[in-house]
Design an enzyme around this catalytic site. Structure first.
Site, short mmCIF file in Angstrom:
data_model
loop_
_atom_site.label_atom_id
_atom_site.label_comp_id
_atom_site.label_asym_id
_atom_site.label_seq_id
_atom_site.Cartn_x
_atom_site.Cartn_y
_atom_site.Cartn_z
N HIS A 335 2.26 -17.19 -3.80
CA HIS A 335 1.13 -18.10 -3.60
C HIS A 335 0.50 -18.55 -4.92
O HIS A 335 -0.26 -19.52 -4.93
CB HIS A 335 0.06 -17.43 -2.73
CG HIS A 335 0.39 -17.36 -1.28
ND1 HIS A 335 1.35 -16.51 -0.78
CD2 HIS A 335 -0.13 -18.02 -0.21
CE1 HIS A 335 1.41 -16.65 0.54
NE2 HIS A 335 0.54 -17.56 0.91
N GLU A 360 -4.80 9.43 5.76
CA GLU A 360 -3.95 10.31 6.59
C GLU A 360 -2.78 10.90 5.79
O GLU A 360 -1.66 11.04 6.28
CB GLU A 360 -3.46 9.57 7.84
CG GLU A 360 -4.60 9.31 8.81
CD GLU A 360 -4.11 8.90 10.18
OE1 GLU A 360 -3.14 9.50 10.68
OE2 GLU A 360 -4.73 7.99 10.76
#
Length: 377
Positions: A335, A360
């Protein structure tokens, strides 16, 4: 690995994510607020209760179904995954270790949308090192007196209860002596810190939770005393499949943006998708995403079929976490300057990806789990 029902679930989840979630993704990120109307739509579709048994108001589905829903939702808005936490962190401890009374109250409450759960293990001085937690729960008649602080609690600002891990035996060494409790937010001594201002998944609310002499009924002990570490690890095993699915969805979303932009962006008189370098990059990115997908669904399949899946879940979480960061980086690079602007989805996706290799269990912790299981053979 997949059955007809899984493809039906994927179509339903994909259509929902495209039509209902995608239009709000940028607004959710910018405001840090999750629209209640959208949350109610997720509840109505029961995407949040895929793995909760029918007996407790859920769908009674498998982990492949939950992974599919997570992937498709994260593909459009990573923060929306925290709206379906009962499938993993907030629901798994109860499904795995809760008694009938606890399941009827808390699992059913989440399935019916009247309760929001959370999971509390991390502390300011204890992240990956679970043995270092300092939160304590001292037995006092038919109650436990809970004191301590948990941090980085997903859904902490809005939860109705939280599964808390605390030391019930302060003399025990290592992870021994840790127990798990279901603690309601309405109880005296339960307080919340400020809502964290985060880099990514900004539509997911996070805060510290403090316990000051909270009286927890003995009936809210989850499992048995001293089983806390076992409960935590079992929960994280299944939770890693969900986080890996989130990473997979983010990676696929980033790849989607790269494909779309390179077809539209004209340089040197033609779309940059016609340049060989672009084509090679896209081929590499697509291959990485597919590798992550196979790891995720292999772990989910092994769990569904009753096989050991600890190593596979760690591999999926590790690879998908690193993959989504890499794919988001490369997509933003395509981009150019546009990717640095908040008007473009890739800017948000790039920031959202970063958490997947952290929470986690960091990528480094996953490597420890994987290598430990490989070397112990």
């Amino acid at each position: 690995m997949f059955e007809k029902k899984h493809e039906m679930i994927r179509k339903l989840a994909r259509d929902f994510a495209e039509k209902e979630i995608a239009p709000f993704a940028q607004e959710i990120d910018q405001t840090g607020e999750y629209p209640e109307e959208l949350r109610q739509k997720i509840l109505k579709c029961k995407f949040h209760a895929i793995t909760i048994p029918v007996k407790y108001g859920g769908c009674g589905g498998d982990y492949r179904s939950a992974a599919i829903v997570t992937e498709e939702i994260a593909r459009k808005c990573a923060a929306s995954v925290t709206q379906i936490m009962p499938n993993s962190l907030s629901g798994s401890p109860l499904m795995l270790f809760g008694n009938e009374s606890q399941k009827q109250k808390y699992l059913r409450g989440m399935a019916e949308g009247t309760m929001i759960g959370a999971f509390g293990i991390t502390e300011p001085g204890a992240g990956s090192d679970t043995a270092s937690i300092t939160t304590t729960a001292v037995k006092d008649g038919d109650h436990y007196i809970l004191n301590g602080r948990k941090c980085f609690i997903t859904n902490g600002p809005i939860c109705d209860f939280i599964t808390v891990f605390a030391k019930t035996d302060t003399k025990a060494k290592g992870v021994s002596g840790i127990s798990a409790f279901i603690v309601e937010s309405s109880w005296e001594g339960f307080s919340r810190g400020k809502i964290e201002d985060k880099l990514g998944i900004r539509g997911s609310k996070t805060c510290d939770i403090v316990f000051e002499n909270v009286r927890v009924p003995a009936e809210n002990l989850l499992g048995k005393e001293g089983q806390g570490f076992k409960i935590c690890m079992a929960t994280l095993d299944s939770g890693r499949i969900t986080v890996a699915s989130q990473g997979l969805g983010i990676a696929q979303g980033a790849l989607d943006e790269a494909v779309k932009f390179t077809k539209e962006r004209i340089q040197f008189g033609k779309p940059i998708s016609k340049l060989q370098n672009t084509q090679f990059e896209i081929a590499d990115m697509a291959t990485q995403v597919q590798c992550a997908r196979l790891l995720v669904y292999d772990a989910a399949y092994k769990k569904d079929s009753g096989q050991s899946y600890t190593k596979e879940a760690a591999m999926a979480k590790y690879f998908a976490g690193e993959c989504c960061n890499d794919i988001a980086y490369r997509s933003l690079q395509f981009h150019g300057g546009y990717g640095f602007m908040k008007d473009y989805n890739i800017e948000r996706i790039y920031r959202d990806a970063r958490i997947v290799s952290i929470y986690e269990g960091t990528s480094e912790i996953q490597k420890l789990v994987i290598s430990g299981m490989v070397l112990d053979k």
